[in-house]
Motif scaffolding. Structure first.
Motif, PDB file in Angstrom:
ATOM      1  N   ASN A 120      43.594 -37.955   0.225  1.00 14.49           N
ATOM      2  CA  ASN A 120      43.026 -37.900   1.573  1.00 14.49           C
ATOM      3  C   ASN A 120      41.785 -37.017   1.639  1.00 14.49           C
ATOM      4  O   ASN A 120      40.855 -37.315   2.397  1.00 14.49           O
ATOM      5  CB  ASN A 120      44.097 -37.412   2.556  1.00 14.49           C
ATOM      6  N   ARG A 121      41.752 -35.968   0.824  1.00 15.52           N
ATOM      7  CA  ARG A 121      40.538 -35.150   0.757  1.00 15.52           C
ATOM      8  C   ARG A 121      39.372 -35.987   0.216  1.00 15.52           C
ATOM      9  O   ARG A 121      38.225 -35.840   0.658  1.00 15.52           O
ATOM     10  CB  ARG A 121      40.770 -33.939  -0.160  1.00 15.52           C
ATOM     11  N   ALA A 122      39.657 -36.857  -0.732  1.00 12.45           N
ATOM     12  CA  ALA A 122      38.601 -37.718  -1.279  1.00 12.45           C
ATOM     13  C   ALA A 122      38.050 -38.638  -0.207  1.00 12.45           C
ATOM     14  O   ALA A 122      36.834 -38.854  -0.102  1.00 12.45           O
ATOM     15  CB  ALA A 122      39.153 -38.527  -2.461  1.00 12.45           C
ATOM     16  N   ALA A 123      38.933 -39.191   0.616  1.00 12.16           N
ATOM     17  CA  ALA A 123      38.490 -40.066   1.705  1.00 12.16           C
ATOM     18  C   ALA A 123      37.661 -39.293   2.720  1.00 12.16           C
ATOM     19  O   ALA A 123      36.628 -39.786   3.211  1.00 12.16           O
ATOM     20  CB  ALA A 123      39.702 -40.698   2.375  1.00 12.16           C
ATOM     21  N   GLU A 124      38.097 -38.084   3.060  1.00  5.52           N
ATOM     22  CA  GLU A 124      37.351 -37.255   4.013  1.00  5.52           C
ATOM     23  C   GLU A 124      35.971 -36.891   3.472  1.00  5.52           C
ATOM     24  O   GLU A 124      34.982 -36.865   4.213  1.00  5.52           O
ATOM     25  CB  GLU A 124      38.156 -35.979   4.313  1.00  5.52           C
ATOM     26  N   THR A 125      35.898 -36.632   2.171  1.00  2.42           N
ATOM     27  CA  THR A 125      34.622 -36.270   1.540  1.00  2.42           C
ATOM     28  C   THR A 125      33.665 -37.455   1.504  1.00  2.42           C
ATOM     29  O   THR A 125      32.447 -37.295   1.687  1.00  2.42           O
ATOM     30  CB  THR A 125      34.871 -35.750   0.112  1.00  2.42           C
ATOM     31  N   ALA A 126      34.200 -38.648   1.293  1.00  2.00           N
ATOM     32  CA  ALA A 126      33.350 -39.849   1.204  1.00  2.00           C
ATOM     33  C   ALA A 126      32.977 -40.412   2.571  1.00  2.00           C
ATOM     34  O   ALA A 126      31.996 -41.164   2.681  1.00  2.00           O
ATOM     35  CB  ALA A 126      34.061 -40.921   0.382  1.00  2.00           C
ATOM     36  N   ALA A 127      33.720 -40.078   3.592  1.00  2.00           N
ATOM     37  CA  ALA A 127      33.538 -40.700   4.912  1.00  2.00           C
ATOM     38  C   ALA A 127      32.116 -40.585   5.476  1.00  2.00           C
ATOM     39  O   ALA A 127      31.604 -41.563   6.050  1.00  2.00           O
ATOM     40  CB  ALA A 127      34.547 -40.123   5.912  1.00  2.00           C
ATOM     41  N   LEU A 168      36.575 -38.620  -5.531  1.00  2.00           N
ATOM     42  CA  LEU A 168      37.844 -38.488  -6.260  1.00  2.00           C
ATOM     43  C   LEU A 168      37.711 -37.469  -7.387  1.00  2.00           C
ATOM     44  O   LEU A 168      38.624 -36.659  -7.627  1.00  2.00           O
ATOM     45  CB  LEU A 168      38.285 -39.845  -6.816  1.00  2.00           C
ATOM     46  N   ASP A 169      36.572 -37.493  -8.049  1.00  2.00           N
ATOM     47  CA  ASP A 169      36.334 -36.500  -9.106  1.00  2.00           C
ATOM     48  C   ASP A 169      36.064 -35.119  -8.505  1.00  2.00           C
ATOM     49  O   ASP A 169      36.535 -34.101  -9.013  1.00  2.00           O
ATOM     50  CB  ASP A 169      35.149 -36.924  -9.973  1.00  2.00           C
ATOM     51  N   GLN A 170      35.306 -35.115  -7.420  1.00  2.00           N
ATOM     52  CA  GLN A 170      34.897 -33.849  -6.813  1.00  2.00           C
ATOM     53  C   GLN A 170      36.086 -33.025  -6.327  1.00  2.00           C
ATOM     54  O   GLN A 170      36.125 -31.804  -6.527  1.00  2.00           O
ATOM     55  CB  GLN A 170      33.941 -34.129  -5.643  1.00  2.00           C
ATOM     56  N   VAL A 171      37.069 -33.659  -5.724  1.00  2.00           N
ATOM     57  CA  VAL A 171      38.217 -32.917  -5.183  1.00  2.00           C
ATOM     58  C   VAL A 171      39.337 -32.759  -6.217  1.00  2.00           C
ATOM     59  O   VAL A 171      40.343 -32.085  -5.959  1.00  2.00           O
ATOM     60  CB  VAL A 171      38.778 -33.596  -3.917  1.00  2.00           C
ATOM     61  N   GLY A 172      39.189 -33.394  -7.379  1.00  2.00           N
ATOM     62  CA  GLY A 172      40.200 -33.278  -8.419  1.00  2.00           C
ATOM     63  C   GLY A 172      41.349 -34.255  -8.292  1.00  2.00           C
ATOM     64  O   GLY A 172      42.386 -34.098  -8.957  1.00  2.00           O
ATOM     65  N   ALA A 173      41.176 -35.283  -7.464  1.00  2.00           N
ATOM     66  CA  ALA A 173      42.260 -36.240  -7.255  1.00  2.00           C
ATOM     67  C   ALA A 173      42.533 -37.073  -8.502  1.00  2.00           C
ATOM     68  O   ALA A 173      43.695 -37.329  -8.855  1.00  2.00           O
ATOM     69  CB  ALA A 173      41.931 -37.156  -6.081  1.00  2.00           C
ATOM     70  N   ASN A 174      41.478 -37.506  -9.170  1.00  2.00           N
ATOM     71  CA  ASN A 174      41.662 -38.342 -10.366  1.00  2.00           C
ATOM     72  C   ASN A 174      42.455 -37.596 -11.443  1.00  2.00           C
ATOM     73  O   ASN A 174      43.387 -38.136 -12.049  1.00  2.00           O
ATOM     74  CB  ASN A 174      40.305 -38.767 -10.938  1.00  2.00           C
ATOM     75  N   SER A 175      42.071 -36.355 -11.670  1.00  2.00           N
ATOM     76  CA  SER A 175      42.728 -35.568 -12.712  1.00  2.00           C
ATOM     77  C   SER A 175      44.197 -35.317 -12.369  1.00  2.00           C
ATOM     78  O   SER A 175      45.087 -35.495 -13.217  1.00  2.00           O
ATOM     79  CB  SER A 175      41.997 -34.235 -12.888  1.00  2.00           C
ATOM     80  N   ALA A 176      44.461 -34.912 -11.139  1.00  2.00           N
ATOM     81  CA  ALA A 176      45.837 -34.617 -10.733  1.00  2.00           C
ATOM     82  C   ALA A 176      46.710 -35.867 -10.762  1.00  2.00           C
ATOM     83  O   ALA A 176      47.868 -35.817 -11.198  1.00  2.00           O
ATOM     84  CB  ALA A 176      45.837 -34.001  -9.333  1.00  2.00           C
ATOM     85  N   TYR A 177      46.146 -36.979 -10.342  1.00  2.00           N
ATOM     86  CA  TYR A 177      46.913 -38.227 -10.307  1.00  2.00           C
ATOM     87  C   TYR A 177      47.200 -38.720 -11.729  1.00  2.00           C
ATOM     88  O   TYR A 177      48.318 -39.178 -12.038  1.00  2.00           O
ATOM     89  CB  TYR A 177      46.148 -39.293  -9.528  1.00  2.00           C
ATOM     90  N   ALA A 178      46.222 -38.597 -12.609  1.00  2.00           N
ATOM     91  CA  ALA A 178      46.410 -39.037 -13.997  1.00  2.00           C
ATOM     92  C   ALA A 178      47.518 -38.242 -14.675  1.00  2.00           C
ATOM     93  O   ALA A 178      48.353 -38.799 -15.414  1.00  2.00           O
ATOM     94  CB  ALA A 178      45.099 -38.888 -14.771  1.00  2.00           C
ATOM     95  N   LYS A 179      47.565 -36.942 -14.431  1.00  2.00           N
ATOM     96  CA  LYS A 179      48.619 -36.113 -15.008  1.00  2.00           C
ATOM     97  C   LYS A 179      49.986 -36.514 -14.476  1.00  2.00           C
ATOM     98  O   LYS A 179      50.983 -36.538 -15.212  1.00  2.00           O
ATOM     99  CB  LYS A 179      48.356 -34.639 -14.696  1.00  2.00           C
TER     100      LYS A 179
END
Length: 274
Positions: free
Chosen positions: A141-148, A203-214
């Protein structure tokens, strides 16, 4: 002798004459007193005349001129203004911290093909389980807020491409989000494609990709589970665009239904009569 009798007769008649005169005077006075109420009765007649005159004057006030029918050009301009206002507010709300995350209408959850990941890991205690799932959900959701914010110009460009030939029908539609539906129908695919680069970056900026991949890696190590995909980009892009359209539809409904939201003369002209 005759003179004496005549005098006696006159003396005897005098009291009766006097009594008759007295009665006549009393009757005359009573008659005068009884005439007094007739004067008072004349006053209400004067008031009635005045009231009638006032009512006649009020009835003579000219009726307001009829409002000219709404033209197609006015309807098209009004819809564009309504959507412009709605887009600005929708993107503004979505861009705030927790604009997605704390809004149950648009909060992004795990992808459908990863729901089992969420359910399975949420049953585990500590930072490798429920806490990790909640952290990743927040980051989506942070990624969506950042891209909005990047979506505003994309929406505005899509709005300019609309040819509202059926503007009058849309304005008078019983559907409170009719214009939003038309915009979505004509531009959703283009909006997804245009917003995708911003989603990749956020997604990269907020760390979502990394956290989700783990999280996915941890899940895939569980014996006998079907491996899940770690790709979030297309899913989060679609969910972000969906959320923005939901917010836009809510703003359109406010403009249609709430006079306080009709902030300009044009909006009042187009939607004020509904």
């Amino acid at each position: 002798m005759k003179n004496l009798l005549l005098a006696l007769a006159l003396c005897s008649a005098a009291p009766a004459l006097a009594q008759t005169a007295k009665k006549a005077t009393t009757t005359k006075k009573t008659t005068v007193v009884k005439k007094a109420p007739a004067k008072k009765a004349a006053t209400p007649a004067k008031k009635t005349t005045t009231t009638t005159t006032t009512k006649t004057a009020a009835a003579a006030t000219p009726a307001p001129a009829p409002v000219a029918p709404l033209t197609e050009a006015e309807a098209a301009s009004g819809l564009r203004e309504a959507l412009t206002t709605g887009i600005t507010k929708a993107v503004g709300f979505a861009s705030e911290k927790d604009g997605f995350n704390l809004n149950d209408d648009i909060r992004i959850q795990f992808p459908p093909d990863a729901q089992l990941v969420s359910t399975t890991l949420s049953a585990l205690p500590g930072p490798i389980g429920k806490q990790a799932v909640e952290q990743v959900t927040n980051l989506l959701n942070r990624a969506a807020e950042t891209a909005a914010p990047a979506a505003k110009d994309i929406f505005m460009n899509a709005l300019q491409q609309l040819t509202l030939t059926d503007a009058l029908t849309l304005v008078t539609s019983s559907q409170k989000d009719a214009a939003t539906q038309l915009l979505r129908k004509n531009s959703e695919a283009a909006l997804n494609a245009a917003l995708r680069p911003s989603i990749v970056q956020s997604l990269d900026q907020v760390g979502a990709n990394s956290a989700y991949a783990k999280l996915i890696e941890r899940y895939n190590k569980i014996p006998l589970v079907t491996p899940a995909s770690a790709n979030l980009t297309d899913y989060v892009t679609k969910e972000t665009v969906d959320g923005l359209f939901i917010l836009l539809a809510q703003q359109e409904a406010k403009i249609r239904q709430n006079p306080a939201a009709q902030s300009t003369a044009l909006l009042k002209r187009v939607f004020g009569g509904k």
